[in-house]
Each structure stands twice: as structure tokens, then as C-alpha cells.
Design a protein around this motif. Structure first.
Motif, short mmCIF file in Angstrom:
data_model
loop_
_atom_site.label_atom_id
_atom_site.label_comp_id
_atom_site.label_asym_id
_atom_site.label_seq_id
_atom_site.Cartn_x
_atom_site.Cartn_y
_atom_site.Cartn_z
N VAL A 1 0.85 -1.21 0.00
CA VAL A 1 0.00 0.00 0.00
C VAL A 1 0.88 1.25 0.00
O VAL A 1 0.65 2.19 -0.78
N VAL A 2 1.92 1.26 0.85
CA VAL A 2 2.82 2.42 0.91
C VAL A 2 3.53 2.60 -0.44
O VAL A 2 3.62 3.72 -0.96
N ALA A 3 4.03 1.50 -1.00
CA ALA A 3 4.75 1.57 -2.28
C ALA A 3 3.84 2.09 -3.40
O ALA A 3 4.24 2.91 -4.23
N LYS A 4 2.60 1.60 -3.43
CA LYS A 4 1.67 2.02 -4.48
C LYS A 4 1.33 3.51 -4.34
O LYS A 4 1.30 4.26 -5.33
N LEU A 5 1.06 3.94 -3.11
CA LEU A 5 0.73 5.36 -2.89
C LEU A 5 1.93 6.25 -3.22
O LEU A 5 1.77 7.34 -3.76
N ASN B 1 2.49 12.47 -9.59
CA ASN B 1 1.59 13.61 -9.30
C ASN B 1 0.12 13.21 -9.30
O ASN B 1 -0.75 13.99 -9.68
N THR B 2 -0.14 11.97 -8.91
CA THR B 2 -1.52 11.50 -8.78
C THR B 2 -1.70 11.02 -7.36
O THR B 2 -1.20 9.96 -7.01
N SER B 3 -2.37 11.78 -6.53
CA SER B 3 -2.52 11.31 -5.15
C SER B 3 -3.88 10.61 -5.00
O SER B 3 -4.83 10.92 -5.72
N PHE B 4 -3.92 9.70 -4.07
CA PHE B 4 -5.16 8.98 -3.79
C PHE B 4 -6.12 9.93 -3.08
O PHE B 4 -5.70 10.81 -2.33
N ASN B 5 -7.42 9.75 -3.30
CA ASN B 5 -8.43 10.58 -2.63
C ASN B 5 -8.25 10.55 -1.11
O ASN B 5 -8.02 9.49 -0.54
N ILE B 6 -8.37 11.71 -0.50
CA ILE B 6 -8.30 11.75 0.97
C ILE B 6 -9.71 11.98 1.50
O ILE B 6 -10.39 12.94 1.11
N TYR B 7 -10.17 11.05 2.31
CA TYR B 7 -11.53 11.10 2.86
C TYR B 7 -11.49 11.58 4.31
O TYR B 7 -10.49 11.42 5.01
N ARG B 8 -12.57 12.14 4.75
CA ARG B 8 -12.68 12.60 6.15
C ARG B 8 -12.44 11.45 7.11
O ARG B 8 -12.96 10.36 6.91
N ILE B 9 -11.70 11.74 8.17
CA ILE B 9 -11.44 10.72 9.19
C ILE B 9 -12.76 10.26 9.81
O ILE B 9 -12.93 9.08 10.14
N ALA B 10 -13.72 11.17 9.93
CA ALA B 10 -15.03 10.79 10.49
C ALA B 10 -15.69 9.70 9.66
O ALA B 10 -16.40 8.84 10.19
N LEU B 11 -15.46 9.68 8.34
CA LEU B 11 -16.00 8.64 7.48
C LEU B 11 -15.22 7.33 7.64
O LEU B 11 -15.80 6.25 7.75
N ILE B 12 -13.89 7.44 7.67
CA ILE B 12 -13.04 6.24 7.78
C ILE B 12 -13.31 5.53 9.12
O ILE B 12 -13.26 4.30 9.20
#
Length: 371
Positions: A256-260, A267-278
Motif C-alpha cells: 500500500v505504501v509503495a503504491k501510494l 503527481n496522482t494522489s489517492f483521494n483523501i476522505y474525512r477521518i469521520a467517514l473512515i
């Protein structure tokens, strides 16, 4: 077009072991004998934990999952050997099925006295066992970006590790009750989003300056940018029954770390979701493990947890071979088929009419598998 080679994502793995009396099957204080004996062979790779019935081991810095696997196998073998000399056995689980924290002595160490003095029964009752995985990163700025993005995947990884369905003789209804016990501590759970290392360091400095903590290691989040090492540390997982389960989860974390990282470098970051949702997915993982559903926040709908885990395997597919970890990651399919540690513990419980001593015997027998 040449694709840039991935850096070496070094690994450090820490495991916390239950020290058990083979007659009573209860946790038993090793009175530092196991730790002192192990230090002669293993130096700083072993240490006492807050409760005297816990032993923590840690690998050296490993270049890949195979090296980490060899070290964890060696460390487990040595602790089993030393425990046998004291007439004790060793197990891997997020909680002990029936031990009472009230009966477990605290290790005589100033660090633990300080924690107990501050946190009182929240600390004394923290009789839990986890697996932590450090992944080496190039610099802290990149590390922070990866930490922010990796949060989304924590419930998926955690679900596979769930291995603590019992607490003080009770079937809790959770696949991981360990996380519920640890929630009583301050500065635990999912980390909040930080937009820069400066903001993160300012947060740590503020807590130290205002005497909330005496050092930045007292941030006990599920995932943290390590305050002293160039690593991000995944701390959400229950302690696993077997080496195979531990190494499967370690391989998945590294992938997961390597892929991210790869996406970030493009220059393509993964979507960051609210911690309240996670947090909603984390609760579902603690409650149900790999069964039931989690939420796909991109699609905004419930999806079977196993489907999301298969999607995660697809997500990391293009980095696995370069990391040399395919054989370890493939064990995810075994966990999906045969259940997590919690599922297996519950099956033994049901087969033996609720006899928790049989569950303890299962935990200790699984610990030595493949050693």
C-alpha cells in the motif's frame, strides 16, 4: 518510456506475545526471566511491556518481506525456547480469552509507572497485544503525504488482522475487542489530516511544551509518522496467531505504501476522505472483521468487505513483484477462505461448548506453526 524503479521500502516489525501458564492457561508473569534471557541472544530486539505477562520483540531493519519473515520466525522460536525453560508457553492474540487485568502485575519500570500514574485504570486495564509495522520512507514530507492517503486503507488491513473476540471470559460480539480497550487511552485511533510536516511537528511540540506528553512517542495513533525515525508506523493491527498471517499483513502494508508512493511520484494522489467517514469502516472492521460490509466512499454505498479487500489487492498488483512479496500477499486468499484469527478462535469456542481453555490451547499451538 522507462518506469522509475521503486525505492527500497525497508521494514521493521514488532509483535507482542502472551506468556501463558500451561496448566491454568492464564497469563503468567515471567518476572523478566524471558526478557533477560533473550537480551543475551537478541540484545535490543526484545523488551518487557507494561504488564509482566507480555513480551515484545522487534526485528532489525529489513530490506524486504522475506528478511522480516526470517527474523520474526527466529524471534518467535527463541521466545518459545526461553519460555519452555521457565515452564511457560507463548501465544499470539489481540487479547487473552479470560485473563483479568486486575490480576496482572505491572512491570517495575519508571516509564510504566509514569503512564499508570497519569492514566490510572485506563493504563492498568490495557492488557492487549498488537503488531506494529514500520515502513521506511525517503523523507518526512513524503511520509506525511503517504500517511494522509494510507488512512483510507487502515480498516481493510485491520479487518484481516482481527484476532481478539474475547475479553475477561466474555464473548464480546467483536472480532477485535482490543481496539475497544485501547480507545480509553488519549491520542489513539485514526490520525487527523495534516497539510505539512511543519504543522505536524508544531502539534507535537505544543503537546510537549504544555506537558500533555513528555515525548512525541506518546502519540499512539493507528498510523503515525514516526517522530524519530524516517518511517511511517502502522499500529492498528491485532497480534496474529501465526507467522504467515503477520507476514501477509506486513506485505500488504508495504505494498500500500509503495503504491501510494508511486502515485505521488506521478503527481496522482489517492483521494483523501474525512477521518469521520473512515471511522465508520474501522468500527465495522472491529465488529465484523472480514464478514459483512464496509463502505466504498467513492461509490457512496455498502460493499462486501471481502470485495473491497480483493479491490485492494488489485490496487497494489503492479508493485507486488518489484517488492518480491507476492507469496506473502497471496496468503490474503487463505484468510478470506478460512477466516481471521478471531473467526478461528470463535470456531474453537463453539466446537468446545464455550470452553475458553481450549481456545487458549489453540492460540498457543498456532503460535509455533511453521517455526
Amino acid at each position: 518510456m522507462m518506469t522509475k524503479k521503486l525505492p527500497v521500502f525497508t521494514l521493521g516489525v514488532e509483535e507482542e506475545y502472551l506468556i501463558i501458564d500451561p496448566q491454568t492457561r492464564d497469563l503468567r508473569s515471567h518476572l523478566s526471566k524471558i526478557v533477560d534471557g533473550a537480551k543475551i541472544i537478541l540484545n535490543e530486539q526484545v523488551k518487557a511491556e507494561m504488564h509482566q505477562s507480555v513480551v515484545e520483540v522487534g526485528t532489525n531493519i529489513c530490506k524486504n518481506v522475506k528478511e522480516a519473515n526470517d527474523e520474526i520466525t527466529f524471534l518467535r522460536s527463541k521466545i518459545v525456547e526461553l519460555a519452555e525453560k521457565q515452564g511457560l508457553v507463548v501465544g499470539g492474540s489481540g487479547t487473552h480469552p479470560f485473563s483479568r487485568w486486575q490480576d496482572q502485575p505491572i512491570t517495575d519500570d519508571p516509564r510504566y509507572h509514569t503512564i499508570v500514574n497519569e492514566l490510572q485504570d485506563a493504563a492498568r486495564s490495557n492488557l492487549i497485544f498488537g503488531m506494529h509495522c514500520h515502513v521506511g520512507i525517503e523523507n518526512r514530507e513524503i511520509g506525511l503525504q503517504l500517511m494522509n492517503q494510507a488512512c483510507y486503507f487502515l480498516p481493510h488491513i485491520f479487518a484481516l488482522s482481527t484476532n481478539s473476540p474475547f475479553w475477561e471470559g466474555r464473548k464480546t460480539g467483536y472480532k477485535s475487542f482490543r481496539t475497544k480497550v485501547f480507545d480509553k487511552f488519549p491520542r489513539t485511533g485514526l490520525p487527523e489530516y495534516f497539510d505539512s510536516v511543519a504543522a505536524y511537528d508544531n502539534y507535537l511540540e505544543t503537546l510537549v511544551k504544555t506537558n500533555c506528553i513528555d515525548n512525541p512517542k506518546k502519540i499512539w495513533w493507528d498510523l503515525r509518522l514516526h517522530p524519530f525515525y524516517d518511517t511511517i508506523e502502522f499500529r492498528i493491527c491485532d497480534m496474529s496467531l501465526t507467522v504467515e498471517e503477520t507476514m501477509c499483513i506486513v506485505a500488504l502494508i508495504q505494498a500500500v505504501v509503495a503504491k501510494l508512493y508511486k502515485l505521488t511520484m506521478q503527481n496522482t494522489s489517492f483521494n483523501i476522505y474525512r477521518i469521520a467517514l473512515i471511522k465508520e469502516n474501522k468500527f465495522r472492521a472491529a465488529r465484523y472483521g472480514i464478514e459483512n460490509h464496509m463502505i466504498d466512499f467513492g461509490l457512496q454505498k455498502e460493499v462486501e468487505t471481502k470485495m473491497l479487500i480483493l479491490e485492494l489487492l488489485e490496487f497494489v498488483e503492479d508493485v507486488v513483484d518489484e517488492l518480491g512479496s507476492r507469496q506473502y500477499i497471496n496468503y490474503v486468499h487463505e484468510i478470506m477462505k478460512n477466516g481471521t484469527g478471531a473467526d478461528k478462535q470463535l470456531a474453537v469456542y463453539e466446537q468446545n461448548n464455550g470452553d475458553l481453555t481450549k481456545v487458549v490451547d489453540f492460540i498457543t499451538s498456532e503460535f509455533t506453526k511453521g517455526l
